[in-house]
Write a protein that holds these residues in place. Structure first.
Motif, PDB file in Angstrom:
ATOM      1  N   ASN A 241      36.129  40.459  33.667  1.00 44.22           N
ATOM      2  CA  ASN A 241      36.363  39.253  32.323  1.00 44.22           C
ATOM      3  C   ASN A 241      34.578  38.130  32.504  1.00 44.22           C
ATOM      4  N   ALA A 242      34.547  38.205  33.770  1.00 41.04           N
ATOM      5  CA  ALA A 242      33.323  37.309  34.076  1.00 41.04           C
ATOM      6  C   ALA A 242      32.060  37.977  34.265  1.00 41.04           C
TER       7      ALA A 242
ATOM      8  N   TRP B  80      29.453  39.837  28.606  1.00 43.01           N
ATOM      9  CA  TRP B  80      30.089  39.072  28.096  1.00 43.01           C
ATOM     10  C   TRP B  80      29.815  38.392  27.207  1.00 43.01           C
ATOM     11  N   SER B  81      28.494  37.300  28.539  1.00 38.89           N
ATOM     12  CA  SER B  81      27.849  36.588  27.879  1.00 38.89           C
ATOM     13  C   SER B  81      26.584  36.807  26.696  1.00 38.89           C
TER      14      SER B  81
ATOM     15  N   TYR C  56      33.885  36.849  24.586  1.00 39.40           N
ATOM     16  CA  TYR C  56      34.548  36.620  25.621  1.00 39.40           C
ATOM     17  C   TYR C  56      36.130  37.058  25.403  1.00 39.40           C
TER      18      TYR C  56
ATOM     19  N   GLN D 157      39.687  37.526  26.234  1.00 36.24           N
ATOM     20  CA  GLN D 157      41.259  37.137  26.989  1.00 36.24           C
ATOM     21  C   GLN D 157      41.547  38.509  27.671  1.00 36.24           C
TER      22      GLN D 157
ATOM     23  N   GLN E 255      40.454  32.313  38.443  1.00 38.82           N
ATOM     24  CA  GLN E 255      39.616  31.871  37.163  1.00 38.82           C
ATOM     25  C   GLN E 255      38.980  30.683  37.262  1.00 38.82           C
TER      26      GLN E 255
ATOM     27  N   TYR F 176      34.855  29.911  35.588  1.00 35.64           N
ATOM     28  CA  TYR F 176      34.331  29.114  35.040  1.00 35.64           C
ATOM     29  C   TYR F 176      33.519  28.231  35.286  1.00 35.64           C
TER      30      TYR F 176
ATOM     31  N   CYS G 148      35.018  30.654  20.660  1.00 36.41           N
ATOM     32  CA  CYS G 148      36.452  31.719  21.661  1.00 36.41           C
ATOM     33  C   CYS G 148      37.056  32.653  20.305  1.00 36.41           C
TER      34      CYS G 148
ATOM     35  N   GLY H  67      36.011  36.102  20.558  1.00 33.23           N
ATOM     36  CA  GLY H  67      37.223  37.088  21.681  1.00 33.23           C
ATOM     37  C   GLY H  67      38.293  37.254  21.496  1.00 33.23           C
TER      38      GLY H  67
END
Length: 171
Positions: free
Chosen positions: A34-35, A39-40, A45, A47, A76, A80, A145, A148
């Motif tokens: 996920n990180a 994704w960026s 993004y 979940q 997490q 983040y 968000c 995503g």
């Protein structure tokens, strides 16, 4: 209790703890996926951790332990840059919601499960933004968000199949 009984219960405890350890490692791997910077780059993004939380709590309870949820939340927070304990609080609140509503969410077919997961994802979005707005004392945009969240909801059957296959492999 005989020595065989003590040894058998000892190995059962180790095996149970090993399964929790494996699922905690799986949760951490999903958080790492996920990180990823991809994704960026894509501007989306998803979940992915919600798959594990939803599936593990409702369909395969040996997959989720409160310690694993707390550890994944702390990880997490580190990834983040959230305040320490922010994600753990969010995950534990969502876990409590699933426990309280589990008997309704696991009834029926995949369509009902998918709708329940959609509600769960929207609840996560609202809770996440509510907690962030409280911490930073400003209102946050929900549109940041929402795509995503839609992507996460749309790929639910794929995530469910994948987690089911992984849980069969681990045992």
């Amino acid at each position: 209790m005989s020595s065989k009984g003590i040894r058998a219960s000892f190995w059962q405890a180790i095996l149970r703890d090993w399964h929790y350890f494996m699922y905690t490692i799986l949760s951490i791997l999903v958080l790492m996926i996920n990180a990823f910077p991809i994704w960026s780059f894509l501007g989306v993004y998803p979940q992915l951790y919600l798959y594990i939380l939803y599936f593990g709590t409702l369909y395969y309870p040996p997959m989720i332990s409160l310690g694993g949820i707390f550890l994944a939340g702390l990880l997490q927070d580190g990834i983040y840059g959230y305040p320490l304990g922010f994600s753990s609080l969010e995950f534990l609140c969502l876990h409590s919601f699933l426990i309280s509503q589990g008997r309704y969410l696991i009834r029926g077919d995949i369509a009902l499960s998918w709708i329940g997961f959609g509600v769960f994802c929207i609840l996560d979005l609202l809770l996440h933004n509510l907690l962030l707005s409280y911490i930073f004392e400003q209102s946050l945009s929900f549109s940041l968000c929402s795509f995503g969240t839609i992507l996460t909801i749309c790929t639910y059957p794929l995530g469910l199949k994948l987690l089911y296959a992984i849980s069969k492999k681990i045992g």
